[in-house]
Design a protein around this motif. Structure first.
Motif, PDB file in Angstrom:
ATOM      1  N   TRP A  32      81.909  55.662  27.176  1.00 33.66           N
ATOM      2  CA  TRP A  32      83.359  55.589  27.226  1.00 33.66           C
ATOM      3  C   TRP A  32      83.828  54.554  28.251  1.00 33.66           C
ATOM      4  O   TRP A  32      84.442  54.881  29.270  1.00 33.66           O
ATOM      5  N   ALA A  34      85.493  50.467  28.743  1.00 31.22           N
ATOM      6  CA  ALA A  34      86.098  49.252  28.209  1.00 31.22           C
ATOM      7  C   ALA A  34      86.106  48.169  29.281  1.00 31.22           C
ATOM      8  O   ALA A  34      86.045  48.460  30.473  1.00 31.22           O
ATOM      9  N   TYR A  36      88.280  44.583  30.406  1.00 29.98           N
ATOM     10  CA  TYR A  36      89.530  43.840  30.246  1.00 29.98           C
ATOM     11  C   TYR A  36      89.455  42.531  31.023  1.00 29.98           C
ATOM     12  O   TYR A  36      88.794  42.450  32.065  1.00 29.98           O
ATOM     13  N   VAL A  46      92.155  43.631  26.351  1.00 27.81           N
ATOM     14  CA  VAL A  46      90.869  44.278  26.126  1.00 27.81           C
ATOM     15  C   VAL A  46      89.879  43.301  25.510  1.00 27.81           C
ATOM     16  O   VAL A  46      90.226  42.510  24.616  1.00 27.81           O
ATOM     17  N   HIS A  49      85.243  47.618  23.917  1.00 29.36           N
ATOM     18  CA  HIS A  49      85.483  49.055  24.008  1.00 29.36           C
ATOM     19  C   HIS A  49      84.244  49.812  23.561  1.00 29.36           C
ATOM     20  O   HIS A  49      83.353  49.257  22.900  1.00 29.36           O
ATOM     21  N   ARG A  50      84.184  51.087  23.919  1.00 34.84           N
ATOM     22  CA  ARG A  50      82.986  51.896  23.669  1.00 34.84           C
ATOM     23  C   ARG A  50      81.733  51.158  24.136  1.00 34.84           C
ATOM     24  O   ARG A  50      80.710  51.161  23.468  1.00 34.84           O
ATOM     25  N   GLN A  89      86.891  49.912  32.794  1.00 37.40           N
ATOM     26  CA  GLN A  89      87.719  51.112  32.778  1.00 37.40           C
ATOM     27  C   GLN A  89      86.977  52.218  32.053  1.00 37.40           C
ATOM     28  O   GLN A  89      86.426  51.995  30.971  1.00 37.40           O
TER      29      GLN A  89
ATOM     30  N   ALA B 104      89.069  55.586  20.169  1.00 38.92           N
ATOM     31  CA  ALA B 104      88.164  54.863  21.055  1.00 38.92           C
ATOM     32  C   ALA B 104      88.663  54.830  22.497  1.00 38.92           C
ATOM     33  O   ALA B 104      87.963  54.378  23.381  1.00 38.92           O
ATOM     34  N   TYR B 106      90.859  53.138  24.363  1.00 36.60           N
ATOM     35  CA  TYR B 106      91.059  51.958  25.182  1.00 36.60           C
ATOM     36  C   TYR B 106      92.495  51.471  25.002  1.00 36.60           C
ATOM     37  O   TYR B 106      93.167  51.810  24.041  1.00 36.60           O
ATOM     38  N   LEU B 107      92.956  50.684  25.974  1.00 32.27           N
ATOM     39  CA  LEU B 107      94.331  50.205  25.985  1.00 32.27           C
ATOM     40  C   LEU B 107      94.394  48.930  25.160  1.00 32.27           C
ATOM     41  O   LEU B 107      93.930  47.881  25.602  1.00 32.27           O
TER      42      LEU B 107
END
Lengths: 106, 120
Positions: A32, A34, A36, A46, A49-50, A89, B104, B106-107
């Motif tokens: 979990w 991410a 950026y 972003v 992710h994941r 994050q 998921a 995320y932003l």
């Protein structure tokens, strides 16, 4: 609270370099995580992710890996537009950010 | 393309309440699969998550801000809002509203950010 520690805090590199940023979590967050990118005066964007999924529209020179407590963001060949600050994050328990890594021109 | 825009006072006095609104356009705040949140960034510093709200009104707040944060949503106006009480200079920051993908987490879309200063 889950803490995220990024290293290095600042990284000096040249166009074309391969760049790796590490993010360590104080406890396991599975995948979990991410990544950026933030440029001065702009909102973050972003990238990943994941932990390893490239966000829509992000160039393939960006990649992410890791799970559990250690993660990396890699830029395979640094481009002029990649000089920015990068944040990890986690969203395993609430949301927290790493302190950021500034990628500057060498 | 989804757009988010923060609005509110740019200057708040110490001990008062900071109130911001985020207006969502080119998309519905009632869409399933998304949370709506607030993140802040003190000048020259890193990012801090404040909290998220779902269109049903369910909220998730940063425990470090304790009971000072109230999030609300107005689906009729396609807006969501942040109230932060008892502000101090430490609450001076750029405040961003953002959308989170609830699968998921995320932003994925951000407002441009709004600088709020706390000063008498």
């Amino acid at each position: 609270d889950i803490q995220l520690t990024q290293s290095p805090s600042t990284l000096s590199a040249s166009v074309g370099d391969k760049v790796t940023i590490t993010c360590r979590a104080s406890q396991t967050i599975d995948s979990w995580l991410a990544w950026y990118q933030q440029k001065p005066g702009k909102a973050p964007k972003v990238l990943i992710h994941r932990a390893s999924n490239l966000a829509r529209g992000v160039p393939s020179r960006f990649s992410g890996s890791g799970s559990g407590t250690e993660f990396t963001l890699t830029i395979s060949s640094l481009q002029p537009e990649d000089f920015a600050t990068y944040y990890c994050q986690q969203y395993s328990t609430y949301w927290t950010f790493g302190q950021g890594t500034k990628v500057e021109i060498k | 393309q989804l757009q988010l825009q923060e609005s509110g006072p740019g200057l708040v006095k110490p001990s008062e309440t900071l109130s911001l609104t985020c207006t969502v356009s080119s998309g519905s705040i009632s869409s399933d699969g998304y949370f709506w949140g607030w993140i802040r960034q003190p000048p020259g510093k890193g990012l801090e998550w404040i909290g998220h709200i779902y269109h049903t009104g369910n909220t998730y707040n940063n425990p470090s801000l304790k009971s000072r944060v109230t999030l609300s949503v107005d689906t009729s106006k396609n807006q969501f809002s942040l109230d932060l009480t008892s502000v101090t200079a430490a609450d001076s920051a750029v405040y961003y509203c953002a959308r989170t993908d609830s699968d998921a987490y995320y932003l994925d879309s951000w407002g441009q950010g709004m600088l709020v200063a706390v000063s008498s």
